[in-house]
Motif scaffolding. Structure first.
Motif, PDB file in Angstrom:
ATOM      1  N   GLY A  84       0.650  -1.314  -0.007  1.00 20.13           N
ATOM      2  CA  GLY A  84       0.027   0.070   0.038  1.00 20.13           C
ATOM      3  C   GLY A  84       0.977   1.304   0.051  1.00 20.13           C
ATOM      4  O   GLY A  84       1.905   1.192   0.337  1.00 20.13           O
ATOM      5  N   ASP A  85       0.228   2.365  -0.572  1.00 19.86           N
ATOM      6  CA  ASP A  85       0.839   3.701  -0.649  1.00 19.86           C
ATOM      7  C   ASP A  85       0.464   4.348   0.586  1.00 19.86           C
ATOM      8  O   ASP A  85      -0.571   4.989   0.695  1.00 19.86           O
ATOM      9  N   ALA A  86       1.234   4.480   1.554  1.00 15.26           N
ATOM     10  CA  ALA A  86       0.954   5.212   2.972  1.00 15.26           C
ATOM     11  C   ALA A  86       0.467   6.566   2.528  1.00 15.26           C
ATOM     12  O   ALA A  86      -0.477   7.209   3.509  1.00 15.26           O
ATOM     13  N   GLU A  87       1.038   7.389   1.642  1.00 13.02           N
ATOM     14  CA  GLU A  87       0.840   8.832   1.408  1.00 13.02           C
ATOM     15  C   GLU A  87      -0.747   8.703   0.962  1.00 13.02           C
ATOM     16  O   GLU A  87      -1.547   9.781   1.344  1.00 13.02           O
ATOM     17  N   TYR A  88      -0.959   8.022  -0.041  1.00 11.08           N
ATOM     18  CA  TYR A  88      -2.392   7.909  -0.567  1.00 11.08           C
ATOM     19  C   TYR A  88      -3.252   7.512   0.540  1.00 11.08           C
ATOM     20  O   TYR A  88      -4.503   7.803   0.690  1.00 11.08           O
ATOM     21  N   GLY A  89      -2.854   6.415   1.564  1.00 10.82           N
ATOM     22  CA  GLY A  89      -3.624   6.053   2.684  1.00 10.82           C
ATOM     23  C   GLY A  89      -3.894   7.435   3.711  1.00 10.82           C
ATOM     24  O   GLY A  89      -5.180   7.294   4.175  1.00 10.82           O
ATOM     25  N   ALA A  90      -3.139   8.146   3.741  1.00 12.35           N
ATOM     26  CA  ALA A  90      -3.255   9.318   4.453  1.00 12.35           C
ATOM     27  C   ALA A  90      -4.357  10.202   3.880  1.00 12.35           C
ATOM     28  O   ALA A  90      -5.142  10.747   4.744  1.00 12.35           O
TER      29      ALA A  90
ATOM     30  N   GLN B 155     -19.258  -2.181   7.065  1.00 11.26           N
ATOM     31  CA  GLN B 155     -19.687  -3.036   5.863  1.00 11.26           C
ATOM     32  C   GLN B 155     -19.810  -1.973   4.709  1.00 11.26           C
ATOM     33  O   GLN B 155     -19.291  -2.330   3.578  1.00 11.26           O
ATOM     34  N   MET B 156     -20.469  -0.907   5.009  1.00 11.07           N
ATOM     35  CA  MET B 156     -20.881  -0.003   3.885  1.00 11.07           C
ATOM     36  C   MET B 156     -19.333   0.516   3.269  1.00 11.07           C
ATOM     37  O   MET B 156     -19.185   0.827   2.177  1.00 11.07           O
ATOM     38  N   ILE B 157     -18.423   1.185   4.302  1.00 10.42           N
ATOM     39  CA  ILE B 157     -17.266   1.631   3.992  1.00 10.42           C
ATOM     40  C   ILE B 157     -16.353   0.584   3.176  1.00 10.42           C
ATOM     41  O   ILE B 157     -15.761   1.028   2.225  1.00 10.42           O
ATOM     42  N   ALA B 158     -16.272  -0.553   3.966  1.00  9.03           N
ATOM     43  CA  ALA B 158     -15.593  -1.644   3.048  1.00  9.03           C
ATOM     44  C   ALA B 158     -15.916  -1.991   1.637  1.00  9.03           C
ATOM     45  O   ALA B 158     -14.952  -2.090   0.833  1.00  9.03           O
ATOM     46  N   ARG B 159     -17.073  -1.983   1.538  1.00  6.39           N
ATOM     47  CA  ARG B 159     -17.786  -2.264   0.101  1.00  6.39           C
ATOM     48  C   ARG B 159     -17.401  -1.354  -0.893  1.00  6.39           C
ATOM     49  O   ARG B 159     -17.314  -1.278  -2.250  1.00  6.39           O
ATOM     50  N   ARG B 160     -17.076   0.024  -0.396  1.00  7.33           N
ATOM     51  CA  ARG B 160     -16.839   1.200  -1.163  1.00  7.33           C
ATOM     52  C   ARG B 160     -15.272   1.323  -1.729  1.00  7.33           C
ATOM     53  O   ARG B 160     -14.911   1.952  -2.523  1.00  7.33           O
ATOM     54  N   LEU B 161     -14.319   0.617  -1.090  1.00  3.05           N
ATOM     55  CA  LEU B 161     -12.986   0.810  -0.984  1.00  3.05           C
ATOM     56  C   LEU B 161     -12.623  -0.605  -1.953  1.00  3.05           C
ATOM     57  O   LEU B 161     -13.143  -1.590  -1.953  1.00  3.05           O
ATOM     58  N   GLY B 162     -11.629  -0.287  -2.663  1.00  4.83           N
ATOM     59  CA  GLY B 162     -11.137  -1.144  -3.526  1.00  4.83           C
ATOM     60  C   GLY B 162      -9.768  -1.758  -2.893  1.00  4.83           C
ATOM     61  O   GLY B 162      -9.382  -1.293  -2.050  1.00  4.83           O
ATOM     62  N   ASP B 163      -9.226  -2.820  -3.441  1.00  2.47           N
ATOM     63  CA  ASP B 163      -8.017  -3.569  -2.579  1.00  2.47           C
ATOM     64  C   ASP B 163      -6.891  -2.563  -2.689  1.00  2.47           C
ATOM     65  O   ASP B 163      -6.268  -2.586  -1.505  1.00  2.47           O
ATOM     66  N   GLU B 164      -6.520  -1.872  -3.439  1.00  4.93           N
ATOM     67  CA  GLU B 164      -5.357  -0.997  -3.555  1.00  4.93           C
ATOM     68  C   GLU B 164      -5.483   0.084  -2.557  1.00  4.93           C
ATOM     69  O   GLU B 164      -4.613   0.600  -1.652  1.00  4.93           O
ATOM     70  N   GLU B 165      -6.986   0.639  -2.338  1.00  5.12           N
ATOM     71  CA  GLU B 165      -7.133   1.662  -1.333  1.00  5.12           C
ATOM     72  C   GLU B 165      -7.021   1.160   0.127  1.00  5.12           C
ATOM     73  O   GLU B 165      -6.494   1.714   0.974  1.00  5.12           O
ATOM     74  N   ILE B 166      -7.684  -0.285   0.264  1.00  3.33           N
ATOM     75  CA  ILE B 166      -7.513  -0.824   1.662  1.00  3.33           C
ATOM     76  C   ILE B 166      -6.152  -1.077   1.942  1.00  3.33           C
ATOM     77  O   ILE B 166      -5.670  -0.725   3.116  1.00  3.33           O
ATOM     78  N   ALA B 167      -5.229  -1.502   1.021  1.00  2.00           N
ATOM     79  CA  ALA B 167      -3.586  -1.656   1.298  1.00  2.00           C
ATOM     80  C   ALA B 167      -3.111  -0.276   1.638  1.00  2.00           C
ATOM     81  O   ALA B 167      -2.241  -0.234   2.533  1.00  2.00           O
TER      82      ALA B 167
ATOM     83  N   LEU C 294      -4.583   2.407   3.122  1.00  2.00           N
ATOM     84  CA  LEU C 294      -4.903   2.602   4.396  1.00  2.00           C
ATOM     85  C   LEU C 294      -4.231   1.734   5.366  1.00  2.00           C
ATOM     86  O   LEU C 294      -3.746   2.309   6.551  1.00  2.00           O
ATOM     87  N   ALA C 295      -4.149   0.497   5.118  1.00  2.00           N
ATOM     88  CA  ALA C 295      -3.298  -0.376   6.085  1.00  2.00           C
ATOM     89  C   ALA C 295      -1.959   0.136   6.305  1.00  2.00           C
ATOM     90  O   ALA C 295      -1.335   0.349   7.464  1.00  2.00           O
ATOM     91  N   ALA C 296      -1.237   0.475   5.190  1.00  2.00           N
ATOM     92  CA  ALA C 296       0.151   1.039   5.058  1.00  2.00           C
ATOM     93  C   ALA C 296       0.135   2.317   5.983  1.00  2.00           C
ATOM     94  O   ALA C 296       1.160   2.657   6.776  1.00  2.00           O
ATOM     95  N   TYR C 297      -0.863   3.163   5.821  1.00  2.00           N
ATOM     96  CA  TYR C 297      -0.741   4.492   6.543  1.00  2.00           C
ATOM     97  C   TYR C 297      -1.081   4.089   7.981  1.00  2.00           C
ATOM     98  O   TYR C 297      -0.400   4.833   8.856  1.00  2.00           O
TER      99      TYR C 297
END
Length: 231
Positions: free
Chosen positions: A154-160, A208-220, A222-225
């Motif tokens: 994941g891209d931590a800056e994108y996650g921020a 559940q609503m938030i998670a379903r709006r996020l793609g795999d790259e976006e979740i990764a 956020l995890a990195a951030y």
């Protein structure tokens, strides 16, 4: 010849005492099943590692917040500063009402209302030792997430940038005000949790609503951030 009533009374007293002693000490085998309430965040056994919470090998008799390799919340660091050691009494208090023992704790756990469950779980934890003879358990054993998804860096800056919606509820400094902290989680655990909300394995309508709006790259991302936020 009828039995001596004094002997019958003695036998009944012995049976009652034995039952009370067993209830007090707990049933470790039954406690293994109760540990299912814990394994979403804590691991035990050979190969156990820290996740959302620290691993629990050797927890019995250990000072609170004493793993040097785990980033504890201020609530548990406060227990350490008070000199708390995990024994029957302190574990009983934690398992009955985590918020009462450690106000502001990030544990997403409301406690075990059944005293028998608590004592059985304590008996199990007491017998773990270093965990070398116990099969490893952990909340991510059967998560069903594609390894390729877990491998995304994941891209931590994108996650921020994405984190604004998260920190409207979860405190960015790692504190807790009734909503579990999500900072300093291992990235794979964060990803697994979000996918569990996405698939409905974890129940919470907002998550559940938030998670379903996020793609795999976006979740990764956020995890990195959040892995290194709050420091």
């Amino acid at each position: 010849m009828s039995a001596d009533p004094r002997i019958l009374i003695l036998l009944v007293a012995i049976a009652i005492h034995a039952g009370a002693a067993q209830a007090q000490s707990g049933d470790a085998e039954a406690g293994r099943a109760v540990f299912g309430e814990c394994e979403g965040c804590h691991e035990i056994g050979a190969g156990a590692r820290h996740g959302i919470g620290p691993h629990l090998n050797g927890v019995f008799g250990r000072p609170a917040a004493s793993h040097e390799t785990f980033a504890y919340s201020p609530a548990f660091l406060g227990l350490r500063d008070r000199g708390l050691v995990w024994d029957e009494t302190s574990l009983e208090q934690l398992l009955e009402d985590p918020e009462a023992l450690a106000p502001g704790s990030p544990m997403g756990f409301d406690g075990l209302p059944d005293i028998v469950d608590r004592r059985n779980l304590i008996a199990f934890l007491r017998g773990i030792g270093d965990g070398s003879r116990i099969a490893g358990t952990g909340g991510d054993r059967d998560h069903g997430v594609d390894p390729a998804v877990l491998a995304i860096q994941g891209d931590a800056e994108y996650g921020a940038w994405l984190s604004g919606e998260c920190v409207t509820c979860h405190r960015a400094d790692g504190g807790d005000a009734g909503i579990p902290s999500i900072v300093r989680w291992p990235p794979d655990r964060f990803v697994i949790a979000m996918h569990a909300y996405r698939t409905g394995r974890r129940e919470h309508p907002v998550m559940q609503m938030i998670a379903r709006r996020l793609g795999d790259e976006e979740i990764a991302a956020l995890a990195a951030y959040f892995e290194n936020s709050g420091e």
